[in-house]
Design an enzyme around this catalytic site. Structure first.
Site, PDB file in Angstrom:
ATOM      1  N   GLU A 159      -7.886  -2.487   3.125  1.00 40.78           N
ATOM      2  CA  GLU A 159      -7.049  -1.255   3.400  1.00 40.78           C
ATOM      3  C   GLU A 159      -7.069  -0.721   4.882  1.00 40.78           C
ATOM      4  O   GLU A 159      -6.175  -0.359   5.597  1.00 40.78           O
ATOM      5  CB  GLU A 159      -7.578  -0.107   2.500  1.00 40.78           C
ATOM      6  CG  GLU A 159      -6.649   1.311   2.755  1.00 40.78           C
ATOM      7  CD  GLU A 159      -7.090   2.236   1.861  1.00 40.78           C
ATOM      8  OE1 GLU A 159      -7.145   3.495   2.117  1.00 40.78           O
ATOM      9  OE2 GLU A 159      -7.919   1.977   0.805  1.00 40.78           O
ATOM     10  N   LYS A 191       0.659  -1.038  -0.059  1.00 43.74           N
ATOM     11  CA  LYS A 191       0.007   0.022  -0.111  1.00 43.74           C
ATOM     12  C   LYS A 191       0.863   1.352   0.107  1.00 43.74           C
ATOM     13  O   LYS A 191       1.881   1.301   0.604  1.00 43.74           O
ATOM     14  CB  LYS A 191      -0.962  -0.083   1.270  1.00 43.74           C
ATOM     15  CG  LYS A 191      -1.778   1.343   1.385  1.00 43.74           C
ATOM     16  CD  LYS A 191      -2.653   1.435   2.641  1.00 43.74           C
ATOM     17  CE  LYS A 191      -3.275   2.925   2.532  1.00 43.74           C
ATOM     18  NZ  LYS A 191      -4.225   2.946   3.804  1.00 43.74           N
ATOM     19  N   GLU A 210      -9.594  12.800  11.726  1.00 47.35           N
ATOM     20  CA  GLU A 210      -8.864  11.529  12.383  1.00 47.35           C
ATOM     21  C   GLU A 210      -7.914  11.869  13.304  1.00 47.35           C
ATOM     22  O   GLU A 210      -6.827  12.557  13.293  1.00 47.35           O
ATOM     23  CB  GLU A 210      -8.231  10.837  11.059  1.00 47.35           C
ATOM     24  CG  GLU A 210      -7.359   9.462  11.427  1.00 47.35           C
ATOM     25  CD  GLU A 210      -6.890   8.823  10.351  1.00 47.35           C
ATOM     26  OE1 GLU A 210      -6.443   7.758  10.410  1.00 47.35           O
ATOM     27  OE2 GLU A 210      -6.957   9.384   9.193  1.00 47.35           O
ATOM     28  N   GLU A 212     -11.446  10.429  -5.609  1.00 49.20           N
ATOM     29  CA  GLU A 212     -11.593  10.468  -4.310  1.00 49.20           C
ATOM     30  C   GLU A 212     -10.687  11.693  -3.846  1.00 49.20           C
ATOM     31  O   GLU A 212     -11.177  12.506  -2.884  1.00 49.20           O
ATOM     32  CB  GLU A 212     -10.954   9.264  -3.792  1.00 49.20           C
ATOM     33  CG  GLU A 212     -10.919   9.382  -2.127  1.00 49.20           C
ATOM     34  CD  GLU A 212     -10.175   8.174  -1.559  1.00 49.20           C
ATOM     35  OE1 GLU A 212      -9.598   8.164  -0.641  1.00 49.20           O
ATOM     36  OE2 GLU A 212     -10.564   7.014  -1.835  1.00 49.20           O
TER      37      GLU A 212
END
Length: 402
Positions: A250, A156, A206, A386
């Protein structure tokens, strides 16, 4: 960590103008000006003016430098010193952390009923927008990364792009902060100086990690999809995200990394088996709240944050390889983007947030950042879309469109 009050509490607060939450947080928001340090979280709202002392940049670990700065401030007569500021993506680069000369504290923005009042819409401006890299170049970088993943080089990487905005008039940072805070009052809103005449401003969803006493909370987000203005489509997208094998994988990689990083510091931990959904005005995210109890009360929130950073949610895995791919693929320096912002006190308590949904303002220029997690199942068009959706938070705040 405290959360927003329920409807009944809101109603009681509105009915009683002496309620301590009414106007307290929004007053700090209104009093913010360039050069001040503003941070709104689900547990508190703080506004710092002036600089009592700055955290130095030297060879000591960041947490040790912060602890030393706080101890010196207390010895100099600051009764309850707090460090506020930003740490860059590259922890070896200079941070922008300081103990304010004066600090005001209030309940969270979401607890203040006046936060529901709309912000003034952005004034008309002729924004010039430059995409760096251009969408087709970004898509090519995603495709190249996916090809390397299929060859087994790494699993990733988070690739970012920027928008460089410029107008004839100086950026109105206080007005932008008002719009960001009122759009997502339950998140983490910040405006922090990062250099002379330069401000890091954002509204991150976050939490990297918080520490209150021996209680530790982390809330990794990974796997996301843009919101829709159509209610039925918005619900469909949220449901699809919860069932997406790509996004669930993910997300699981990030949660595992958070668990592994925190476990050596905790006597016990709780890690939910499945993620839930969280939303901002622009995005749906897969979310997991990890909790734990510190093994040693001497471990500060910032020490935990430094152990976690960078998670696969902002870098990739394995970390060293992902960092190299980022250096090769991104034609800009991330600076404070995907670093962390937050506060910490002399007892070791604090909150540190992942620096996403952010921009840097300087004069009449504004640089926006957005990234997407790229895995073997990623499609260049979807990842480009995105990042475009993530830009929406700021574009709406300044009245610009891609």
């Amino acid at each position: 960590m405290s959360t927003a009050p329920d409807v009944a509490t809101h109603a009681a607060a509105l009915a009683d103008p002496t309620h301590p939450a009414v106007g307290a947080a929004t007053a700090l928001l209104a009093d913010y000006g360039p050069g001040a340090r503003f941070l709104g979280t689900p547990s508190r709202t703080v506004l710092g003016h002036g600089t009592h002392s700055e955290v130095p940049h030297d060879d000591r670990p960041l947490a040790a430098r912060v602890a030393g700065t706080l101890a010196d401030a207390r010895a100099a007569g600051v009764e309850a010193p707090v460090v506020i500021g930003a740490v860059p993506f590259d922890q070896s680069a200079p941070a922008a952390l300081a103990v304010p000369e004066a600090l005001r504290d209030a309940p969270p923005l979401a607890a203040d009923p006046l936060i529901a009042l709309p912000a003034e819409p952005p004034a008309a401006a002729d924004w010039r927008i430059r995409q760096v890299p251009a969408p087709d170049a970004y898509g090519s970088a995603v495709a190249a990364a996916v090809e390397r993943m299929w060859r087994g080089e790494f699993s990733k990487v988070v690739l970012a792009r920027t928008l460089e905005l410029d107008s004839a008039a100086p950026v109105d940072v206080p007005a932008m902060l008002q719009r960001l805070a009122r759009r997502d009052p339950t998140g983490y809103t910040f405006a922090l100086p990062t250099g002379p005449g330069r401000t890091l401003i954002g509204a991150s969803p976050e939490l990297l990690v918080s520490r209150r006493g021996r209680r530790v909370v982390a809330n990794p987000l990974a796997g996301s999809v843009p919101r829709s203005d159509d209610l039925a489509e918005d619900v469909r997208r949220a449901a699809a995200l919860l069932q997406s094998s790509k996004d669930l994988h993910e997300h699981a990689v990030v949660v595992h990394a958070v668990h592994q990083a925190l476990a050596p510091h905790c006597a016990d931990m709780t890690v939910p088996a499945q993620p839930t959904l969280t939303r901002t005005a622009a995005m749906w995210h897969l979310s997991t709240t990890v909790t734990g109890t510190l093994a040693s009360p001497a471990t500060s929130a910032l020490e935990l944050a430094c152990a976690l950073h960078p998670t696969p949610a902002v870098c990739g895995t394995p970390t060293a390889t992902a960092r190299e791919v980022i250096r090769e693929s991104e034609p800009f320096d991330r600076g404070f983007f995907t670093g962390m912002v937050g506060w910490g006190d002399a007892s070791g308590d604090g909150e540190w947030v992942v620096t996403i949904r952010c921009a840097e303002a300087e004069g009449s220029a504004l640089r926006l950042y957005a990234g997407a997690g790229v895995v073997a199942a990623s499609e260049p068009e979807a990842e480009t879309a995105e990042t475009a959706a993530k830009f929406r938070t700021f574009l709406a705040a300044v009245g610009a469109e891609l």
